[in-house]
Write a protein that holds these residues in place. Sequence first.
Motif, PDB file in Angstrom:
ATOM      1  N   LYS A 215       0.679  -1.184  -0.025  1.00  0.00           N
ATOM      2  CA  LYS A 215      -0.069   0.345  -0.186  1.00  0.00           C
ATOM      3  C   LYS A 215       0.709   1.678   0.101  1.00  0.00           C
ATOM      4  N   SER A 216       1.918   1.865   0.459  1.00  0.00           N
ATOM      5  CA  SER A 216       2.825   2.473   0.978  1.00  0.00           C
ATOM      6  C   SER A 216       3.425   2.866  -0.731  1.00  0.00           C
ATOM      7  N   ALA A 217       4.066   1.545  -1.745  1.00  0.00           N
ATOM      8  CA  ALA A 217       4.582   1.240  -2.486  1.00  0.00           C
ATOM      9  C   ALA A 217       3.017   2.404  -3.754  1.00  0.00           C
ATOM     10  N   THR A 218       1.588   1.961  -3.131  1.00  0.00           N
ATOM     11  CA  THR A 218       0.851   3.115  -4.118  1.00  0.00           C
ATOM     12  C   THR A 218       1.465   4.177  -4.156  1.00  0.00           C
ATOM     13  N   VAL A 219       1.697   4.454  -2.666  1.00  0.00           N
ATOM     14  CA  VAL A 219       1.171   5.268  -2.168  1.00  0.00           C
ATOM     15  C   VAL A 219       2.336   6.501  -2.738  1.00  0.00           C
ATOM     16  N   PHE A 220       3.685   5.841  -2.876  1.00  0.00           N
ATOM     17  CA  PHE A 220       4.879   6.560  -3.029  1.00  0.00           C
ATOM     18  C   PHE A 220       6.063   6.794  -3.932  1.00  0.00           C
ATOM     19  N   ALA A 221       5.372   5.343  -4.296  1.00  0.00           N
ATOM     20  CA  ALA A 221       6.122   5.052  -5.972  1.00  0.00           C
ATOM     21  C   ALA A 221       6.056   4.148  -6.910  1.00  0.00           C
TER      22      ALA A 221
END
Length: 277
Positions: A215-221
């Motif tokens: 989920k963090s990857a979809t938000v930041f990268a």
Amino acid sequence: MIKRMVSAGARAFLVALVIAMPAMMLPGVTVDNAQMVALLALVAAVLTFVEYFSVYPSLLEFRDAPPYNRMRFLALFVTIFVMCLITRGQMFPTTLTELLTRIGGTVGTAMDFPFSPVHLMVLLAHEDAPIEKINLLRTSAGLAYVVSLLALLVFVVFVRLLNWPIRHGAFNFWVNLPLFDPTAGGDILNRLKRDSHVNVVLGFLLPFLIPAILKSATVFAYEIPLTDPQTLIWTMSAWAFLPASLIMRGVALMRIAELIEERRRRAYAQADLHAPA
């Protein structure tokens, strides 16, 4: 040597088959994708053949302590195969795919409750994703998680009730743990127990951490394209297989530590028995 070669070749073929299975079973695979999968399958097959054909160990743990690696492979094979059938059934439905989809949907719905690992994986779906994709995501997550839990349960039964790994003979520490250096410092018993606890804790945490990382990857990268069938299959397989594999390794290391501790206890008792008064 012939027997060892045949055995290594069979294992190499099965490993290559697992890697190539999604590309072979799912329609619409591009030529570039197929070539990349074929290369990865070939590399994995060669590494597996070399590992099992060699007399001396190199990387693979518990090579001569079945069914540890067999349980892990079977769990991964069943997970990928079932998800390939369900995904293929979305485009070419059959009686088998409809049955598996119905079973997976029931399992996924039962495990999709707040803060559960399955629910966290379902939350990775895009907000405007169609309901069919969300249901497929839930079904895949539920099935993959259940298969991994069953494999873990069966292995624990082997360890606790069937006296693994010494049921069929002595356990060779060097062959089965080639990456564990007993001379690295400290008591080997304490290091085994520490590594066991670390693996078990990571195994319990990863089903919750992996969705958060994705989920963090979809938000930041980079957004993981879970709508792509092959990406969905491999993401779900890794999410379910890696934690179960870590827990199995932790259970195995704790079992080895128990065997060493038991042998030490017998050796100390025998030394005290023969000690001069």
